[in-house]
Design a protein around this motif. Sequence first.
Motif, PDB file in Angstrom:
ATOM      1  N   GLN A 400      -2.179  -0.731   4.146  1.00 54.66           N
ATOM      2  CA  GLN A 400      -0.846  -0.125   4.156  1.00 54.66           C
ATOM      3  C   GLN A 400      -0.046  -0.571   5.375  1.00 54.66           C
ATOM      4  O   GLN A 400       1.141  -0.885   5.270  1.00 54.66           O
ATOM      5  CB  GLN A 400      -0.976   1.404   4.123  1.00 54.66           C
ATOM      6  CG  GLN A 400      -1.483   1.938   2.789  1.00 54.66           C
ATOM      7  CD  GLN A 400      -1.791   3.430   2.843  1.00 54.66           C
ATOM      8  OE1 GLN A 400      -2.326   3.914   3.843  1.00 54.66           O
ATOM      9  NE2 GLN A 400      -1.472   4.141   1.770  1.00 54.66           N
ATOM     10  N   HIS A 401      -0.712  -0.614   6.519  1.00 57.35           N
ATOM     11  CA  HIS A 401      -0.042  -1.007   7.757  1.00 57.35           C
ATOM     12  C   HIS A 401       0.416  -2.467   7.685  1.00 57.35           C
ATOM     13  O   HIS A 401       1.553  -2.799   8.062  1.00 57.35           O
ATOM     14  CB  HIS A 401      -0.996  -0.816   8.937  1.00 57.35           C
ATOM     15  CG  HIS A 401      -0.427  -1.226  10.261  1.00 57.35           C
ATOM     16  ND1 HIS A 401       0.519  -0.482  10.933  1.00 57.35           N
ATOM     17  CD2 HIS A 401      -0.662  -2.331  11.034  1.00 57.35           C
ATOM     18  CE1 HIS A 401       0.847  -1.096  12.049  1.00 57.35           C
ATOM     19  NE2 HIS A 401       0.142  -2.221  12.139  1.00 57.35           N
ATOM     20  N   GLN A 402      -0.457  -3.346   7.160  1.00 55.78           N
ATOM     21  CA  GLN A 402      -0.121  -4.765   7.110  1.00 55.78           C
ATOM     22  C   GLN A 402       1.032  -5.027   6.142  1.00 55.78           C
ATOM     23  O   GLN A 402       1.930  -5.820   6.435  1.00 55.78           O
ATOM     24  CB  GLN A 402      -1.353  -5.579   6.700  1.00 55.78           C
ATOM     25  CG  GLN A 402      -1.153  -7.084   6.859  1.00 55.78           C
ATOM     26  CD  GLN A 402      -2.421  -7.788   7.277  1.00 55.78           C
ATOM     27  OE1 GLN A 402      -3.293  -7.202   7.926  1.00 55.78           O
ATOM     28  NE2 GLN A 402      -2.529  -9.053   6.919  1.00 55.78           N
ATOM     29  N   LEU A 403       1.026  -4.360   4.985  1.00 59.92           N
ATOM     30  CA  LEU A 403       2.098  -4.553   4.012  1.00 59.92           C
ATOM     31  C   LEU A 403       3.409  -3.960   4.522  1.00 59.92           C
ATOM     32  O   LEU A 403       4.492  -4.495   4.242  1.00 59.92           O
ATOM     33  CB  LEU A 403       1.720  -3.953   2.662  1.00 59.92           C
ATOM     34  CG  LEU A 403       0.597  -4.677   1.906  1.00 59.92           C
ATOM     35  CD1 LEU A 403       0.266  -3.945   0.619  1.00 59.92           C
ATOM     36  CD2 LEU A 403       0.979  -6.117   1.606  1.00 59.92           C
ATOM     37  N   LYS A 404       3.318  -2.878   5.264  1.00 60.06           N
ATOM     38  CA  LYS A 404       4.522  -2.271   5.831  1.00 60.06           C
ATOM     39  C   LYS A 404       5.150  -3.214   6.854  1.00 60.06           C
ATOM     40  O   LYS A 404       6.372  -3.407   6.874  1.00 60.06           O
ATOM     41  CB  LYS A 404       4.158  -0.939   6.499  1.00 60.06           C
ATOM     42  CG  LYS A 404       5.358  -0.190   7.094  1.00 60.06           C
ATOM     43  CD  LYS A 404       6.290   0.332   6.023  1.00 60.06           C
ATOM     44  CE  LYS A 404       7.365   1.209   6.611  1.00 60.06           C
ATOM     45  NZ  LYS A 404       8.327   1.675   5.578  1.00 60.06           N
ATOM     46  N   ASN A 405       4.316  -3.823   7.692  1.00 60.26           N
ATOM     47  CA  ASN A 405       4.823  -4.713   8.736  1.00 60.26           C
ATOM     48  C   ASN A 405       5.326  -6.040   8.180  1.00 60.26           C
ATOM     49  O   ASN A 405       6.380  -6.542   8.587  1.00 60.26           O
ATOM     50  CB  ASN A 405       3.732  -4.998   9.775  1.00 60.26           C
ATOM     51  CG  ASN A 405       3.545  -3.825  10.727  1.00 60.26           C
ATOM     52  OD1 ASN A 405       4.367  -2.925  10.778  1.00 60.26           O
ATOM     53  ND2 ASN A 405       2.449  -3.845  11.467  1.00 60.26           N
ATOM     54  N   ALA A 406       4.551  -6.623   7.235  1.00 54.49           N
ATOM     55  CA  ALA A 406       4.868  -7.975   6.758  1.00 54.49           C
ATOM     56  C   ALA A 406       5.868  -7.986   5.610  1.00 54.49           C
ATOM     57  O   ALA A 406       6.726  -8.866   5.541  1.00 54.49           O
ATOM     58  CB  ALA A 406       3.586  -8.688   6.333  1.00 54.49           C
ATOM     59  N   CYS A 407       5.747  -7.019   4.691  1.00 53.41           N
ATOM     60  CA  CYS A 407       6.591  -7.018   3.483  1.00 53.41           C
ATOM     61  C   CYS A 407       7.613  -5.884   3.450  1.00 53.41           C
ATOM     62  O   CYS A 407       8.416  -5.796   2.524  1.00 53.41           O
ATOM     63  CB  CYS A 407       5.710  -6.930   2.240  1.00 53.41           C
ATOM     64  SG  CYS A 407       4.508  -8.264   2.074  1.00 53.41           S
ATOM     65  N   LEU A 408       7.525  -4.998   4.437  1.00 53.34           N
ATOM     66  CA  LEU A 408       8.471  -3.869   4.560  1.00 53.34           C
ATOM     67  C   LEU A 408       8.385  -2.898   3.384  1.00 53.34           C
ATOM     68  O   LEU A 408       9.372  -2.271   3.002  1.00 53.34           O
ATOM     69  CB  LEU A 408       9.914  -4.387   4.700  1.00 53.34           C
ATOM     70  CG  LEU A 408      10.167  -5.391   5.826  1.00 53.34           C
ATOM     71  CD1 LEU A 408      11.623  -5.813   5.823  1.00 53.34           C
ATOM     72  CD2 LEU A 408       9.781  -4.806   7.178  1.00 53.34           C
ATOM     73  N   ILE A 409       7.192  -2.782   2.800  1.00 52.29           N
ATOM     74  CA  ILE A 409       7.013  -1.858   1.681  1.00 52.29           C
ATOM     75  C   ILE A 409       5.920  -0.842   1.998  1.00 52.29           C
ATOM     76  O   ILE A 409       4.962  -1.139   2.721  1.00 52.29           O
ATOM     77  CB  ILE A 409       6.652  -2.595   0.372  1.00 52.29           C
ATOM     78  CG1 ILE A 409       5.383  -3.442   0.554  1.00 52.29           C
ATOM     79  CG2 ILE A 409       7.816  -3.451  -0.110  1.00 52.29           C
ATOM     80  CD1 ILE A 409       4.853  -4.036  -0.743  1.00 52.29           C
ATOM     81  N   SER A 410       6.089   0.346   1.458  1.00 54.10           N
ATOM     82  CA  SER A 410       5.058   1.382   1.545  1.00 54.10           C
ATOM     83  C   SER A 410       4.348   1.442   0.203  1.00 54.10           C
ATOM     84  O   SER A 410       4.991   1.457  -0.854  1.00 54.10           O
ATOM     85  CB  SER A 410       5.694   2.739   1.860  1.00 54.10           C
ATOM     86  OG  SER A 410       6.334   2.711   3.122  1.00 54.10           O
ATOM     87  N   VAL A 411       3.027   1.442   0.223  1.00 50.29           N
ATOM     88  CA  VAL A 411       2.253   1.439  -1.021  1.00 50.29           C
ATOM     89  C   VAL A 411       1.165   2.495  -0.971  1.00 50.29           C
ATOM     90  O   VAL A 411       0.664   2.851   0.103  1.00 50.29           O
ATOM     91  CB  VAL A 411       1.604   0.056  -1.277  1.00 50.29           C
ATOM     92  CG1 VAL A 411       2.657  -1.033  -1.378  1.00 50.29           C
ATOM     93  CG2 VAL A 411       0.583  -0.289  -0.203  1.00 50.29           C
ATOM     94  N   ASP A 412       0.803   2.996  -2.139  1.00 59.61           N
ATOM     95  CA  ASP A 412      -0.402   3.802  -2.296  1.00 59.61           C
ATOM     96  C   ASP A 412      -1.534   2.839  -2.643  1.00 59.61           C
ATOM     97  O   ASP A 412      -1.405   2.047  -3.588  1.00 59.61           O
ATOM     98  CB  ASP A 412      -0.238   4.825  -3.416  1.00 59.61           C
ATOM     99  CG  ASP A 412       0.811   5.881  -3.089  1.00 59.61           C
ATOM    100  OD1 ASP A 412       1.007   6.170  -1.902  1.00 59.61           O
ATOM    101  OD2 ASP A 412       1.452   6.389  -4.031  1.00 59.61           O
ATOM    102  N   VAL A 413      -2.608   2.848  -1.893  1.00 63.94           N
ATOM    103  CA  VAL A 413      -3.707   1.905  -2.100  1.00 63.94           C
ATOM    104  C   VAL A 413      -4.861   2.598  -2.817  1.00 63.94           C
ATOM    105  O   VAL A 413      -5.296   3.680  -2.407  1.00 63.94           O
ATOM    106  CB  VAL A 413      -4.185   1.322  -0.765  1.00 63.94           C
ATOM    107  CG1 VAL A 413      -5.409   0.433  -0.982  1.00 63.94           C
ATOM    108  CG2 VAL A 413      -3.064   0.531  -0.102  1.00 63.94           C
ATOM    109  N   VAL A 414      -5.336   1.984  -3.881  1.00 64.65           N
ATOM    110  CA  VAL A 414      -6.510   2.468  -4.610  1.00 64.65           C
ATOM    111  C   VAL A 414      -7.563   1.372  -4.547  1.00 64.65           C
ATOM    112  O   VAL A 414      -7.379   0.296  -5.120  1.00 64.65           O
ATOM    113  CB  VAL A 414      -6.171   2.794  -6.079  1.00 64.65           C
ATOM    114  CG1 VAL A 414      -7.424   3.283  -6.806  1.00 64.65           C
ATOM    115  CG2 VAL A 414      -5.055   3.832  -6.167  1.00 64.65           C
ATOM    116  N   LEU A 415      -8.643   1.625  -3.805  1.00 60.04           N
ATOM    117  CA  LEU A 415      -9.730   0.653  -3.721  1.00 60.04           C
ATOM    118  C   LEU A 415     -10.739   0.918  -4.825  1.00 60.04           C
ATOM    119  O   LEU A 415     -11.128   2.067  -5.068  1.00 60.04           O
ATOM    120  CB  LEU A 415     -10.400   0.711  -2.353  1.00 60.04           C
ATOM    121  CG  LEU A 415      -9.552   0.154  -1.195  1.00 60.04           C
ATOM    122  CD1 LEU A 415     -10.279   0.293   0.118  1.00 60.04           C
ATOM    123  CD2 LEU A 415      -9.191  -1.302  -1.446  1.00 60.04           C
TER     124      LEU A 415
END
Length: 442
Positions: A400-415
């Motif tokens: 979540q942190h990496q996608l927020k920083n690199a792509c500027l998106i917030s996501v719900d992650v399901v592993l």
Amino acid sequence: MYNPEIESASNQEMKVLQLNGLKKTVTNVYGNVEFYRQKFDELQIKPEDICSLEDIKKLPFTKKKDFRDQYPYGLFAIPIEEVTRIHGSSGTSGKPTIVGYSETDLKNWGVLVARAIVAAGGKKSDVFHNAYGYGLFTGGLGLHQGADELGVATIPISGGNTERQITIINDLQPRGICGTPSYVLSIVEKMEELGMDPRKTNLEYGIFGAEAWSEGMRQKLESKLDIKAVDIYGLSEIMGPGVAIECHEVQDGLHIADDHFFVEVIDPDTLEPVADGETGELVFTSLQKEALPIIRYRTGDIASITREKCKCGRTTTRMSRVKGRTDDMIIVRGVNVFPSEIERELLQIDGLAPVYQIQLIRKGVMDAIELHIEVDCTIYDQVGGDLSHESIVLMKRKIQHQLKNACLISVDVVLNAPKTLPRSEGKATRIVDRREPTAVSM
């Protein structure tokens, strides 16, 4: 090089070839395709008005919708009895897009794909494993056409039956392989599952395309198989695979077959050209096709071009890897992102399998992204299959942190556990839209 005279031609020599091809194509479509004749007449354009390559801007665009509206043969420039082969899209969203080839078209296609195979590192003495699907889709037969032209020994195995693919790779020892990157990665996964080392095969190079894939995916394929992985580009509406290919020497942009196609890059909103090096929508005009010549086809593919000479010695225009498509760009809460950008970030995180699915969901009245990813077998075993383990929670936060920083998106992650997300024997399904009552896969 397969054809050094063409592939390393001077800029002026190529412009002469292109202008002759453009004039020939414009005359052909005006005289033989009612659709184009009407378009030209509406714009008050005659073939003799095209006197330079810059005059291409006077011509109308062609869109995928035009293929559907003219279904099946309305864009053909020759009678059906002179057509040698018919291909088409999968037609998953309706009737397929139908394209045709004359005998000369097929010969030219074979030459361009042979040129592509050589650029990828192939040579006449190779055994070549073709894992693209055979049928209406241009991938399998397109690569086969070029392999025949080059004179390699082609294994026409098509897609699917993964364990049989592995047997053939081990026993027949091909030097080259082609297919969609997601499916070839599935072959690698199955090899590892069977206790084999994918790096121990005879493979030295792979030609991958038909879906957008990231630099991270390339690195994964190269490290897993110990090969050079190159990107090939083409659409059935233009010709099929072989419109452009990376060179194995540099792998810095895909060399476009300038003698057969004229490329433009436009802003998809304003339809105005963008400068070389700037990202926009690729637009192609065919210069040699007989059965289905195409004028300014809007591909929907997002990329940039450069006209600088490549270190490999080729002088042809190079396009960047396709960043995504205008119709698969995700827009969530005002932020635009392509699946390939998400893939790029995921493949930098240790402990994840290179398999993912982006699910678009609704949270109240807001759109949101639910990102489904598999953990790899090593991590899964370490936590004893407990996906609520503290290390798994930390991994979710890192994603979540990496996608927020690199792509500027917030996501719900399901592993997810290994081998639980769907695999494809062709193009991978990366996006599932769950915002409506009936989910739509893309």
